[in-house]
Design a protein around this motif. Structure first.
Motif, PDB file in Angstrom:
ATOM      1  N   LEU A 110       0.826  -1.206   0.000  1.00 40.04           N
ATOM      2  CA  LEU A 110       0.000   0.000   0.000  1.00 40.04           C
ATOM      3  C   LEU A 110       0.866   1.265   0.000  1.00 40.04           C
ATOM      4  O   LEU A 110       0.593   2.231  -0.728  1.00 40.04           O
ATOM      5  CB  LEU A 110      -0.921  -0.012   1.226  1.00 40.04           C
ATOM      6  CG  LEU A 110      -2.032   1.027   1.276  1.00 40.04           C
ATOM      7  CD1 LEU A 110      -3.012   0.859   0.119  1.00 40.04           C
ATOM      8  CD2 LEU A 110      -2.766   0.942   2.611  1.00 40.04           C
ATOM      9  N   HIS A 112       3.703   1.736  -1.300  1.00 40.85           N
ATOM     10  CA  HIS A 112       4.336   1.977  -2.601  1.00 40.85           C
ATOM     11  C   HIS A 112       3.350   1.848  -3.765  1.00 40.85           C
ATOM     12  O   HIS A 112       3.768   1.857  -4.923  1.00 40.85           O
ATOM     13  CB  HIS A 112       5.504   1.012  -2.782  1.00 40.85           C
ATOM     14  CG  HIS A 112       6.572   1.173  -1.740  1.00 40.85           C
ATOM     15  ND1 HIS A 112       7.304   2.327  -1.604  1.00 40.85           N
ATOM     16  CD2 HIS A 112       7.012   0.323  -0.768  1.00 40.85           C
ATOM     17  CE1 HIS A 112       8.155   2.186  -0.599  1.00 40.85           C
ATOM     18  NE2 HIS A 112       7.998   0.988  -0.071  1.00 40.85           N
ATOM     19  N   LYS A 113       2.046   1.672  -3.442  1.00 38.67           N
ATOM     20  CA  LYS A 113       1.015   1.490  -4.474  1.00 38.67           C
ATOM     21  C   LYS A 113       1.389   0.356  -5.433  1.00 38.67           C
ATOM     22  O   LYS A 113       1.236   0.462  -6.661  1.00 38.67           O
ATOM     23  CB  LYS A 113       0.782   2.794  -5.242  1.00 38.67           C
ATOM     24  CG  LYS A 113       0.255   3.926  -4.354  1.00 38.67           C
ATOM     25  CD  LYS A 113       0.014   5.191  -5.142  1.00 38.67           C
ATOM     26  CE  LYS A 113      -0.727   6.252  -4.326  1.00 38.67           C
ATOM     27  NZ  LYS A 113      -0.064   6.587  -3.055  1.00 38.67           N
ATOM     28  N   ASN A 115       1.097  -3.538  -6.932  1.00 39.46           N
ATOM     29  CA  ASN A 115       0.135  -4.620  -7.134  1.00 39.46           C
ATOM     30  C   ASN A 115       0.475  -5.779  -6.193  1.00 39.46           C
ATOM     31  O   ASN A 115       1.644  -5.998  -5.852  1.00 39.46           O
ATOM     32  CB  ASN A 115       0.157  -5.093  -8.584  1.00 39.46           C
ATOM     33  CG  ASN A 115      -0.371  -4.037  -9.540  1.00 39.46           C
ATOM     34  OD1 ASN A 115      -1.124  -3.155  -9.147  1.00 39.46           O
ATOM     35  ND2 ASN A 115       0.036  -4.120 -10.798  1.00 39.46           N
ATOM     36  N   TYR A 189      -8.927   0.530   0.300  1.00 35.26           N
ATOM     37  CA  TYR A 189      -7.689   1.271   0.053  1.00 35.26           C
ATOM     38  C   TYR A 189      -7.342   1.331  -1.433  1.00 35.26           C
ATOM     39  O   TYR A 189      -6.374   1.990  -1.814  1.00 35.26           O
ATOM     40  CB  TYR A 189      -6.511   0.644   0.808  1.00 35.26           C
ATOM     41  CG  TYR A 189      -6.614   0.716   2.314  1.00 35.26           C
ATOM     42  CD1 TYR A 189      -7.155   1.828   2.960  1.00 35.26           C
ATOM     43  CD2 TYR A 189      -6.126  -0.320   3.099  1.00 35.26           C
ATOM     44  CE1 TYR A 189      -7.225   1.895   4.345  1.00 35.26           C
ATOM     45  CE2 TYR A 189      -6.189  -0.263   4.484  1.00 35.26           C
ATOM     46  CZ  TYR A 189      -6.733   0.841   5.101  1.00 35.26           C
ATOM     47  OH  TYR A 189      -6.794   0.903   6.471  1.00 35.26           O
ATOM     48  N   LEU A 191      -6.120  -1.029  -3.222  1.00 34.52           N
ATOM     49  CA  LEU A 191      -4.960  -1.859  -3.568  1.00 34.52           C
ATOM     50  C   LEU A 191      -5.379  -2.893  -4.619  1.00 34.52           C
ATOM     51  O   LEU A 191      -6.405  -3.552  -4.476  1.00 34.52           O
ATOM     52  CB  LEU A 191      -4.439  -2.568  -2.317  1.00 34.52           C
ATOM     53  CG  LEU A 191      -3.089  -3.282  -2.455  1.00 34.52           C
ATOM     54  CD1 LEU A 191      -1.963  -2.273  -2.642  1.00 34.52           C
ATOM     55  CD2 LEU A 191      -2.817  -4.145  -1.215  1.00 34.52           C
ATOM     56  N   ARG A 192      -4.600  -3.007  -5.661  1.00 37.88           N
ATOM     57  CA  ARG A 192      -4.929  -3.970  -6.727  1.00 37.88           C
ATOM     58  C   ARG A 192      -4.386  -5.340  -6.330  1.00 37.88           C
ATOM     59  O   ARG A 192      -3.177  -5.496  -6.100  1.00 37.88           O
ATOM     60  CB  ARG A 192      -4.355  -3.514  -8.062  1.00 37.88           C
ATOM     61  CG  ARG A 192      -4.901  -2.151  -8.469  1.00 37.88           C
ATOM     62  CD  ARG A 192      -4.750  -1.874  -9.947  1.00 37.88           C
ATOM     63  NE  ARG A 192      -3.420  -2.150 -10.448  1.00 37.88           N
ATOM     64  CZ  ARG A 192      -3.110  -2.194 -11.739  1.00 37.88           C
ATOM     65  NH1 ARG A 192      -4.040  -1.987 -12.649  1.00 37.88           N
ATOM     66  NH2 ARG A 192      -1.875  -2.430 -12.126  1.00 37.88           N
TER      67      ARG A 192
END
Length: 353
Positions: A110, A112-113, A115, A189, A191-192
């Motif tokens: 999360l 660092h965004k 996957n 959030y 998050l993928r």
């Protein structure tokens, strides 16, 4: 692309890391592992030779993540993988690794965004429900019937909508709890994520034991000419599992890394399927043919704790979404592992013999 693989010196993690680096030499692949499992240290030289960057760390420690660089994707392949783990009354390591460790992985992703690809397990499905399924007893195996008392199961295997009520082992519960948290991170959030509920994974460099990695254990006992046993279900060796070669798993993970939008938020059953399934009795026959060794196998009628009569993955959903399906069958798996044992006998004998 920068990729972090947790459990990166374990069987699955190292296989994925090395394959990714071989196929994408310009990618930065990081492997994080605490080297707790015996045999994982043998993978360090393999990771280095492949150009994978290894960090000795523990997913239970938030501070170990603070020292890692930003990445584009996290493959969460770390786990205490034994279905018997914690049943001796000391579940702390299991829960701290498989649940709280996953929370640390999620928070790092999360931040660092990145996957998030999660390797879960078919053991999230409850034991008692599986044990009450309708089956037929064939000459060499038990087989699932099409008519079943619950949804999510047919002669093809178990699908994602199989009921989740009931006990499943502490191991399976920690993985299911992680799945629930992952879904929350995905929804709230942004998050993928994708969750892969893997069946029995196997292949070279797996350090097989009775409670985890049974395929390698079975082949190694034939190779080293030692004794085995058919435990439970009358001692006939008819209990069945599907087996997924780690190279087949890699093809799916590779696809997911590069097409995550198409499976974002999904839960997928991933296994060898009926085509790559075998009973212990059938596996014994293939091992005899490939190794040339026939070994004593005792029959023990009593069924062991947390065991199940049969499990086969229904891959329909993952195939429909991604086009992926396993390509490597039982015989080739046995041949691959036997060749690996022969090539590395000196290092493997102290662990597998």
């Amino acid at each position: 692309m920068k990729i972090l693989i947790t459990g990166g010196a374990g069987f699955v993690g190292s296989a994925l890391a090395i394959a990714l680096k071989q196929n994408y030499p310009h990618y930065q692949v990081l492997a994080l592992d605490n080297l707790k499992r015996r045999g994982s240290e043998l993978n360090l030289s393999r990771l280095k030779a492949a150009g994978v960057e290894f960090t000795h760390g523990d997913i239970r420690s938030k501070e170990d993540f603070d020292a890692l660089p930003a990445v584009d994707a996290v493959i969460e392949a770390s786990a205490e993988p034994s279905v018997l783990a914690g049943l001796d009354g000391t579940p702390d390591y299991l829960i701290n690794t498989n649940l709280f460790g996953t929370v640390n992985c999620l928070n790092y992703a999360l931040k660092h965004k990145a996957n998030f690809i999660f390797l879960s397990t078919s053991r999230v499905y409850p034991i008692k429900t599986i044990e009450t399924l309708n089956f037929v007893e064939e000459a060499t195996r038990f087989a699932l019937s099409d008519e079943q008392p619950v949804p999510g199961v047919s002669a093809k295997g178990i699908a994602e909508n199989f009921p989740l009520d009931g006990a499943r082992s502490l191991y399976g519960t920690t993985k299911l709890a992680s799945e629930l948290l992952i879904q929350e991170y995905n929804e709230f959030y942004g998050l993928r994520t994708v969750i892969n509920r893997c069946g029995v994974l196997t292949g070279p460099w797996q350090m097989g034991k009775v409670d985890q990695g049974v395929m390698v254990l079975w082949i190694a006992k034939h190779y080293f000419q030692q004794q085995l046993g058919y435990f439970g279900y009358g001692g006939t060796g008819k209990q069945i599992r599907d087996m997924l070669h780690v190279a087949d798993l890699y093809r799916l993970i590779d696809w997911q890394l590069h097409h995550l939008d198409q499976v974002n938020g999904e839960i997928l059953n991933v296994g060898g399927g009926l085509e790559s399934s075998a009973s212990l009795q059938e596996l014994t026959q293939v091992c005899q043919e490939v190794t040339g060794h026939t070994i004593p196998i005792k029959a023990v009628a009593e069924t062991r704790t947390a065991d199940i009569r049969l499990y086969v993955t229904d891959n329909t959903k993952v195939t429909n979404l991604t086009g992926w399906k396993p390509e490597i069958g039982i015989r080739r798996i046995v041949e691959d592992i036997t060749a690996w044992l022969a090539e590395n006998e000196k290092d493997l004998a102290p662990i597998l013999k």
